[in-house]
Enzyme design. Structure first.
Site, mmCIF file in Angstrom:
data_model
loop_
_atom_site.group_PDB
_atom_site.id
_atom_site.type_symbol
_atom_site.label_atom_id
_atom_site.label_comp_id
_atom_site.label_asym_id
_atom_site.label_seq_id
_atom_site.Cartn_x
_atom_site.Cartn_y
_atom_site.Cartn_z
ATOM 1 N N ASP A 168 -11.295 10.384 -5.784
ATOM 2 C CA ASP A 168 -12.566 11.098 -5.826
ATOM 3 C C ASP A 168 -12.472 12.332 -6.713
ATOM 4 O O ASP A 168 -13.336 13.207 -6.656
ATOM 5 C CB ASP A 168 -13.015 11.503 -4.406
ATOM 6 N N GLU A 214 0.855 -1.190 0.000
ATOM 7 C CA GLU A 214 0.000 0.000 0.000
ATOM 8 C C GLU A 214 0.886 1.233 0.000
ATOM 9 O O GLU A 214 1.819 1.341 0.809
ATOM 10 C CB GLU A 214 -0.939 0.039 1.199
ATOM 11 N N ASP A 231 -2.886 12.263 -3.610
ATOM 12 C CA ASP A 231 -3.076 13.701 -3.795
ATOM 13 C C ASP A 231 -3.393 13.996 -5.260
ATOM 14 O O ASP A 231 -2.604 13.665 -6.146
ATOM 15 C CB ASP A 231 -1.799 14.434 -3.384
ATOM 16 N N LYS A 275 -14.907 7.917 6.383
ATOM 17 C CA LYS A 275 -15.744 9.046 6.781
ATOM 18 C C LYS A 275 -15.671 10.160 5.744
ATOM 19 O O LYS A 275 -16.683 10.767 5.381
ATOM 20 C CB LYS A 275 -15.292 9.569 8.147
ATOM 21 N N PHE A 276 -14.470 10.415 5.245
ATOM 22 C CA PHE A 276 -14.283 11.443 4.222
ATOM 23 C C PHE A 276 -15.077 11.105 2.966
ATOM 24 O O PHE A 276 -15.746 11.946 2.375
ATOM 25 C CB PHE A 276 -12.791 11.551 3.891
ATOM 26 N N GLU A 277 -14.995 9.824 2.563
ATOM 27 C CA GLU A 277 -15.684 9.391 1.351
ATOM 28 C C GLU A 277 -17.199 9.453 1.519
ATOM 29 O O GLU A 277 -17.924 9.896 0.619
ATOM 30 C CB GLU A 277 -15.251 7.972 1.001
#
Length: 250
Positions: free
Chosen positions: A186, A75, A150, A229-231
């Site tokens: 995203d 990862e 990023d 949570k962000f997604e």
């Protein structure tokens, strides 16, 4: 003005997998460094990693004779480690080698390892490109995860994006036949770039091209990748998330 293509982007000669950002290490993370770091942190070394030694304790605990026979997933850039810990718990027989240089993120994942009693994660707090170049032999990986790198939104900064042809070639060389490369973002322009770069790598095949042609090259979210949570917040705001999964065919 014509749209920008990959051919227009002047990629840097030296690939870097990160940009260092300052951050505060909490008391809990410091404690995790002290107590768990010696076991779960792997120092960078300019030579091939001894997989058996790196994961020896989990192999003996689970009655396994050869740690190198277990699936190994790299990862790159795990952030605060939320998804990493979830996946490691879901796939306890898979070994995870996780690269991250953000110290609070490393501390956060160490803390999660202790809280969730995880044993199949090792962390290398070093530039992933050097880890790939020097510590990972060809055909040594069963999978690679790169989640939400990023996006470098401005066009003049596109050259700083991680997913570029030279890095993908390195990763493809280190995947076993049948091994996979899973990217998620995203940011739609970055998703398009990722799809284009991976499609151009001759050793990789799009796993969703025939099974999900309606997704136009993108893949359904694999079961192991959690919604962070962000997604979840982004989805509620109408933001999309794109998964791209390719596999090495030869």
């Amino acid at each position: 003005m014509r749209p920008q293509t990959l051919a227009d982007v002047a990629f840097p000669k030296t690939i870097k997998s990160f940009v260092r950002r300052a951050g505060r290490v909490t008391t809990g993370q410091t404690k995790a460094f002290d107590e768990l770091g010696p076991k779960f942190l792997l120092p960078y070394q300019p030579e091939a990693l001894d997989f058996v030694a790196a994961y020896a304790d989990i192999s003996s605990a689970r009655g396994l004779n050869d740690a190198q026979a277990q699936p190994l997933v790299l990862e790159i850039g795990f952030g605060m480690g939320e998804a990493t810990a979830h996946i490691a718990a879901l796939l306890p027989d898979t070994h995870f080698l996780c690269c991250e240089v953000h110290e609070p993120g490393v501390g956060a994942l160490l803390k999660r390892i202790g809280e969730q009693d995880l044993h199949n994660i090792r962390i290398c707090a070093h530039d992933a490109v050097e880890v790939i170049d020097h510590m990972l032999p060809e055909r040594s990986l069963d999978g690679v995860h790169i989640f939400f790198p990023d996006p470098w939104h401005k066009k003049k900064h596109n050259k700083r994006r991680l997913i570029q042809a030279p890095l993908v070639a390195k990763l493809a060389a280190r995947l076993k036949v049948g091994g996979y490369l899973h990217c998620a973002t995203d940011w739609q322009p970055y998703a398009e770039q990722i799809l284009e770069v991976l499609s151009a790598e001759p050793r990789l095949t799009n796993t969703a091209a025939t099974s999900h042609p309606e997704l136009l090259g993108y893949a359904p979210k694999p079961h192991y990748r959690p919604l962070t949570k962000f997604e979840n917040r982004g989805i509620k705001l109408g933001h999309g998330v794109w998964d791209v999964v390719f596999a090495r065919h030869a």
